[in-house]
Design an enzyme around this catalytic site. Sequence first.
Site, PDB file in Angstrom:
ATOM      1  N   HIS A 187      43.385  16.648  81.173  1.00 13.53           N
ATOM      2  CA  HIS A 187      43.069  18.082  81.253  1.00 13.53           C
ATOM      3  C   HIS A 187      41.562  18.364  81.197  1.00 13.53           C
ATOM      4  CE1 HIS A 187      47.324  19.017  80.894  1.00 13.53           C
ATOM      5  NE2 HIS A 187      47.382  18.297  79.796  1.00 13.53           N
TER       6      HIS A 187
ATOM      7  N   LYS B 112      42.425  32.547  73.248  1.00 20.92           N
ATOM      8  CA  LYS B 112      43.067  32.774  74.540  1.00 20.92           C
ATOM      9  C   LYS B 112      43.946  34.020  74.526  1.00 20.92           C
ATOM     10  CE  LYS B 112      42.985  28.008  76.206  1.00 20.92           C
ATOM     11  NZ  LYS B 112      42.061  27.501  75.204  1.00 20.92           N
TER      12      LYS B 112
ATOM     13  N   ARG C  10      29.592  30.397  77.960  1.00 21.43           N
ATOM     14  CA  ARG C  10      28.408  29.522  77.918  1.00 21.43           C
ATOM     15  C   ARG C  10      28.121  28.997  79.313  1.00 21.43           C
ATOM     16  NH1 ARG C  10      31.167  24.925  78.849  1.00 21.43           N
ATOM     17  NH2 ARG C  10      33.204  24.654  77.839  1.00 21.43           N
TER      18      ARG C  10
ATOM     19  N   GLU D 175      53.468  29.853  78.186  1.00 21.18           N
ATOM     20  CA  GLU D 175      53.456  30.497  79.495  1.00 21.18           C
ATOM     21  C   GLU D 175      54.157  29.582  80.485  1.00 21.18           C
ATOM     22  OE1 GLU D 175      49.266  31.093  79.976  1.00 21.18           O
ATOM     23  OE2 GLU D 175      48.983  29.183  81.008  1.00 21.18           O
TER      24      GLU D 175
END
Length: 480
Positions: free
Chosen positions: A234, A115, A291, A199
């Site tokens: 999530h 990430k 993908r 973040e």
Amino acid sequence: MKKILVANRGEIAIRVMKTAKKMGIQTVAIYSTADRNAPHVKFADQAVCIGEAPSSESYLRGDKIIEVAKELGVDAIHPGYGFLSENAEFAKAAEKNNLIFIGPKSKAIEIMGSKLAAKDAVKAYNIPMVPGIDHAITDIAEAKKVALEVGFPVLIKASAGGGGKGMRVVEKEADFEAQMNRAVSEAQAAFGDGSVFLERYVTSPRHIEIQVMADAHGNILYFFERECSVQRRHQKVVEEAPSSVLTPELRKQMGEAAVMVAKSCDYLGAGTVEFLLDENLNFYFLEMNTRLQVEHPVTEMITGVDLVELQIRVARGEALALKQEDLKICGHALELRVYAEDPINDFLPSVGHLDVYRLPQGEGIRVDNGFEQGMDIPIYYDPMLSKLITYGASREEAIELMIQAIAHYKVEGVQTTLPFGTFVCQHEAFRSGHFDTNFVKKYYDAEILKKQRETEAEVAMLVALKQYLSDQKVVRLPIS
């Protein structure tokens, strides 16, 4: 390209094979000892047992898969999703053995697999990102300092992975140290890398993703968006296309941003760029999945495009025949992931035997399925049975058709997410389009489904009793 090995199982293996067969390409299935009688094994032209039931001894054995591919004269490998689909080393190994990897080059997988590397790659393209730290961190004191600068609530996320693992929302400073320790520990266990980044936590976001496709001739297209905000732990459960909140202008902005993300890593093939959309319709880059996505069928339904076919054509070196202006949104599509999970018991896996398993049929209904009646649900893999997709001229039509399709989807022997799908489709927040990623937290009540299940059991018992009493009244003539 005459023969493709599908390095996966279940519904996605069959999905890829259907398109390959349509294109006149032979297919090879791989399977573990637990999957020897699975539908994807029967569907393929050839099938090879790759190892024992645990995925580490079968579907994750990249070396063995490549060995089988070479022995059988395979031209290309399609990884599906999950397992080795985002494994850069597997893509490299395929390339080294002169096998076409139907996906991006290993470099793009590596960049977008981290990430932090992904954020670094897209910086130069002025793509909006959530405020936070731009490097990996494991030191708690440093992390706390950053968290105070960013402002609570903050989101701690594993740098090396996804799927909700190594992810923690911290509401206040007092909880930070404990949650940081848990995130690092979980990331280390799941990915072998305990580094995380921080973040600002967007409190009421929508999860919007853009489907892209890139060829080797410099062409990159975006196939509009998918709304994926209905999630548990999530992870997505209900997806739809298009989103009910995007304006044509915002759709274009996000689509063009997704194309820039693909350009930033010299992307090839099908990919998905994920964004958070806040309550003021500001969007922020989240990550790129290198993908085919589980939810790709809803995009296929509204665009009339076979994304797997485009993947194969791009992998063969063909240029995309479509232009961006050729793509139009037509109608609305909804997808429910049908998991063998118990929505009453915190969506825990429901392992068992499929005593009854009958799929719904009809116009506007598509089921990408990997199971059949009489099978056991293996404990070794993701518990998804199928994907139920409905398509209508409008969102309302697609939702109503989904409710009907769920009612005609018969499963006995295990609990599934089908009742949860009905709950979502009947809830006013979903029907109105006014919902976000907190839908389950805000609105879902397992007690509603529990009472419904108890009522259904009572009705079934009364029907059985009535039949029994009726049978007792039958006059049996004595044998003379």
